[in-house]
Design an enzyme around this catalytic site. Structure first.
Site, PDB file in Angstrom:
ATOM      1  N   THR A  86       0.874  -1.183   0.000  1.00  9.60           N
ATOM      2  CA  THR A  86       0.000   0.000   0.000  1.00  9.60           C
ATOM      3  C   THR A  86       0.907   1.229   0.000  1.00  9.60           C
ATOM      4  OG1 THR A  86      -0.133  -0.132   2.419  1.00  9.60           O
ATOM      5  CG2 THR A  86      -1.958  -1.062   1.180  1.00  9.60           C
ATOM      6  N   PHE A 152       2.649  -6.014  13.206  1.00  9.67           N
ATOM      7  CA  PHE A 152       3.510  -5.080  13.939  1.00  9.67           C
ATOM      8  C   PHE A 152       4.974  -5.489  13.910  1.00  9.67           C
ATOM      9  CE2 PHE A 152      -0.752  -4.859  15.844  1.00  9.67           C
ATOM     10  CZ  PHE A 152      -1.028  -3.514  15.638  1.00  9.67           C
ATOM     11  N   LEU A 153       5.352  -6.324  12.921  1.00  6.25           N
ATOM     12  CA  LEU A 153       6.738  -6.806  12.950  1.00  6.25           C
ATOM     13  C   LEU A 153       7.719  -5.762  12.421  1.00  6.25           C
ATOM     14  CD1 LEU A 153       7.196  -7.755   9.755  1.00  6.25           C
ATOM     15  CD2 LEU A 153       6.018  -9.786  10.580  1.00  6.25           C
ATOM     16  N   CYS A 263       7.720   2.031   6.480  1.00  7.91           N
ATOM     17  CA  CYS A 263       6.468   2.130   7.245  1.00  7.91           C
ATOM     18  C   CYS A 263       6.217   3.505   7.843  1.00  7.91           C
ATOM     19  CB  CYS A 263       6.465   1.086   8.348  1.00  7.91           C
ATOM     20  SG  CYS A 263       6.722  -0.570   7.697  1.00  7.91           S
TER      21      CYS A 263
HETATM   22  C1  UGA Z   1       8.103  -0.317  12.152  1.00 11.19           C
HETATM   23  C2  UGA Z   1       7.468  -0.661  13.502  1.00 11.19           C
HETATM   24  O1  UGA Z   1       8.460  -0.658  14.535  1.00 11.19           O
HETATM   25  C3  UGA Z   1       6.799  -2.018  13.459  1.00 11.19           C
HETATM   26  O2  UGA Z   1       6.130  -2.297  14.688  1.00 11.19           O
HETATM   27  C4  UGA Z   1       5.780  -2.036  12.315  1.00 11.19           C
HETATM   28  O3  UGA Z   1       5.160  -3.293  12.176  1.00 11.19           O
HETATM   29  C5  UGA Z   1       6.476  -1.697  11.013  1.00 11.19           C
HETATM   30  O4  UGA Z   1       7.092  -0.402  11.138  1.00 11.19           O
HETATM   31  C6  UGA Z   1       5.429  -1.704   9.932  1.00 11.19           C
HETATM   32  O5  UGA Z   1       4.521  -0.863   9.970  1.00 11.19           O
HETATM   33  O6  UGA Z   1       5.407  -2.640   9.120  1.00 11.19           O
HETATM   34  P1  UGA Z   1      10.399  -0.955  10.915  1.00 11.19           P
HETATM   35  O7  UGA Z   1      10.046   0.113   9.922  1.00 11.19           O
HETATM   36  O8  UGA Z   1      10.862  -2.269  10.432  1.00 11.19           O
HETATM   37  O9  UGA Z   1       9.148  -1.240  11.901  1.00 11.19           O
HETATM   38  O10 UGA Z   1      11.600  -0.366  11.776  1.00 11.19           O
HETATM   39  P2  UGA Z   1      11.838   0.236  13.233  1.00 11.19           P
HETATM   40  O11 UGA Z   1      12.721  -0.657  13.988  1.00 11.19           O
HETATM   41  O12 UGA Z   1      10.581   0.623  13.869  1.00 11.19           O
HETATM   42  O13 UGA Z   1      12.672   1.549  12.844  1.00 11.19           O
HETATM   43  C7  UGA Z   1      12.111   2.601  12.062  1.00 11.19           C
HETATM   44  C8  UGA Z   1      13.046   3.760  11.978  1.00 11.19           C
HETATM   45  O14 UGA Z   1      13.130   4.423  13.232  1.00 11.19           O
HETATM   46  C9  UGA Z   1      14.481   3.396  11.615  1.00 11.19           C
HETATM   47  O15 UGA Z   1      14.962   4.338  10.680  1.00 11.19           O
HETATM   48  C10 UGA Z   1      15.232   3.474  12.925  1.00 11.19           C
HETATM   49  O16 UGA Z   1      16.591   3.771  12.779  1.00 11.19           O
HETATM   50  C11 UGA Z   1      14.494   4.610  13.602  1.00 11.19           C
HETATM   51  N1  UGA Z   1      14.599   4.577  15.078  1.00 11.19           N
HETATM   52  C12 UGA Z   1      14.004   3.593  15.791  1.00 11.19           C
HETATM   53  C13 UGA Z   1      15.276   5.583  15.728  1.00 11.19           C
HETATM   54  O17 UGA Z   1      15.829   6.512  15.102  1.00 11.19           O
HETATM   55  N2  UGA Z   1      15.349   5.572  17.097  1.00 11.19           N
HETATM   56  C14 UGA Z   1      14.753   4.594  17.832  1.00 11.19           C
HETATM   57  O18 UGA Z   1      14.848   4.656  19.080  1.00 11.19           O
HETATM   58  C15 UGA Z   1      14.091   3.586  17.165  1.00 11.19           C
END
Ligand code: UGA
Length: 436
Positions: A86, A152-153, A263
């Protein structure tokens, strides 16, 4: 129980393999013939730790199959999951639902038994109603109930997240839908994973609200990090200090170059569109989107500063370590590294990069950046190193070697993976995010 998974991308493939591992009979469907051919050969379309092994063992056990034929794949299925993309619709940020609706139509035309149709793709509020309408109007004589079951993975930790979820959210409008979903998740049900049954629209909104809240948390701590730099405070200690409050919690408080990925950027925009459509402004999320967008280039300017400023930087060389939006993935979508590199090359800086998994995908997206074979090749003769993604490989660099290879020992750590005192003691000019 027989499950059909329509869409064998990130969410579909991980979910399909995990459902098969629960003991269900799963067929993953995708229109992309070459993807299905590769899956038959055991080649994964994405890099995700543990996925190839999980797929292999379930294929061997006869529980996981792949096909390009939707008709064949959904035959006898008790639950048909829609897990197609999507993406943001070009121009307005709305979620593009054309793939979801096309699958719903095809399912309606080919349904051969009663089934529950489950949207696992991230879809705006009301999409389930539309899918139900499409199925009802398809003329099928079979009972069909549309359920929302958001995922939510996290990339890089997807299998663990799927098998040990904080919660499972199920949005159903009737008992048939709830009963089938209870069976689908029976192994986790027995494991006492919390399962939340809500109505369909609530479930759809929970997904967006969760991602928007996490994006807000990150953006909040990023702005606090900027303030820390101005007032001489340490953002890691601030995170610890506020995170120990159970009401706040310690996670998603790591300051860095801004969130990226497939996401948060897309889902925050789509939520803004929904809010606009319903005339219910979400100003906090508007601010989050704006602040995060600006932050990525600001991090590029931070690296320019380390090179002596805008004018001094021209003609110098920077080694970028890490390109993907986070470690343990090859996903480059909306990665902060793209804006950081662009800011540097716009100022006439030569950029050489290394990433353990992302370079092949990154190359066409960053034509002005040269890719190196390993971190040390990137660093050789550079005027500064910038760590953009916190891959484990960069936490254990041979710093003496790094220092020798660099023209000047300047290191900008946009993920705060090194200790400032240690780095300075080694003779580095070291800068990080939100730390004195
Ligand atoms: C995110 C959500 O965490 C999942 O729960 C959700 O299912 C997923 O989107 C989705 O909608 O499919 P994801 O995009 O794989 O997962 O990655 P994250 O680990 O959440 O990180 C996202 C971004 O935030 C990254 O660029 C990461 O570096 C950044 N981040 C994360 C930070 O800058 N600081 C943090 O403390 C955590």
């Amino acid at each position: 129980m027989k499950i059909a998974m329509v869409g064998s991308g990130y969410v579909g493939l991980v979910s399909g393999a995990c459902f098969a591992d629960f003991g269900h009979d799963v067929c993953c469907i995708d229109k992309d013939q070459s993807k299905i051919d590769r899956l038959h050969d055991g080649v994964m379309p994405i890099y995700e730790p543990g996925l190839a092994e999980l797929v292999d063992s379930n294929v061997k056990a006869g529980r996981l199959t792949f096909t390009t034929s939707l008709k064949e794949g959904i035959a006898d299925a008790d639950a048909i999951f829609i897990a197609v993309g999507t993406p943001s619709r070009r121009g307005d940020g709305h979620a593009d639902l054309s793939f979801v609706y096309a699958v719903a139509e095809e399912v309606g035309q080919n349904l051969a038994n009663d089934a529950v149709v489950v949207t696992k793709s991230t879809v705006p509020v009301g999409t389930g109603d539309e899918v139900q309408r499409i199925l009802s109007e398809s003329g099928t004589s079979h009972k069909v109930s549309v359920v929302s079951n958001p995922e939510f993975l996290r990339e890089g930790a997807a299998i663990g997240d799927f098998k040990r979820p904080d919660r499972i959210v199920i949005g159903a409008e009737d008992e048939f839908g709830r009963d089938v979903m209870r069976e689908v998740y029976r192994p986790l049900f027995l494991n006492e994973s919390p399962i939340l049954f809500v109505n369909r629209r609530t479930s759809e909104l929970i997904k967006y609200a969760a991602n928007a809240f996490l994006a807000t948390k990150i953006t909040f701590i990023n702005e606090i990090a900027d303030l820390c730099e101005k007032v001489g405070a340490n953002v890691q200690d601030v995170s610890r200090g506020i995170g120990m409050d159970n009401r706040i919690g310690p996670k998603f408080l790591h300051a860095g170059p801004g969130y990226g990925g497939s996401c948060f950027p897309k889902d925050t925009l789509a939520l803004l569109k929904t809010a606009e459509d319903y005339d219910s402004p979400t100003r906090i999320i508007e601010a989050v989107v704006k602040v995060n967008e600006g932050r990525k280039r600001a991090m590029g300017r931070k690296v320019l500063e380390a090179l002596g400023g805008h004018d001094e930087a021209r003609g110098k060389k920077v080694a970028l370590l890490g390109l993907t939006f986070k470690p343990d993935t090859d996903d480059m979508r909306d990665s902060p590294a793209i804006a950081v590199a662009q800011t540097l090359t716009d100022c006439g800086v030569e950029v050489v990069a290394y990433d353990p998994e992302g370079m092949e995908i990154a190359k066409p997206m960053m034509p002005e950046v040269t890719m190196a074979a390993d971190p040390y090749e990137a660093i050789e003769n550079a005027d500064a190193v910038a760590i953009v993604t916190e891959w484990d490989a960069f936490r254990a660099l041979d710093l003496n070697r790094v220092k020798t290879l660099l023209k000047t020992p300047v290191l900008v750590d946009l993920r705060n993976i090194y200790r400032a005192d240690d780095m300075r003691a080694m003779g580095f000019t070291y800068d990080s995010v939100g730390r004195p």
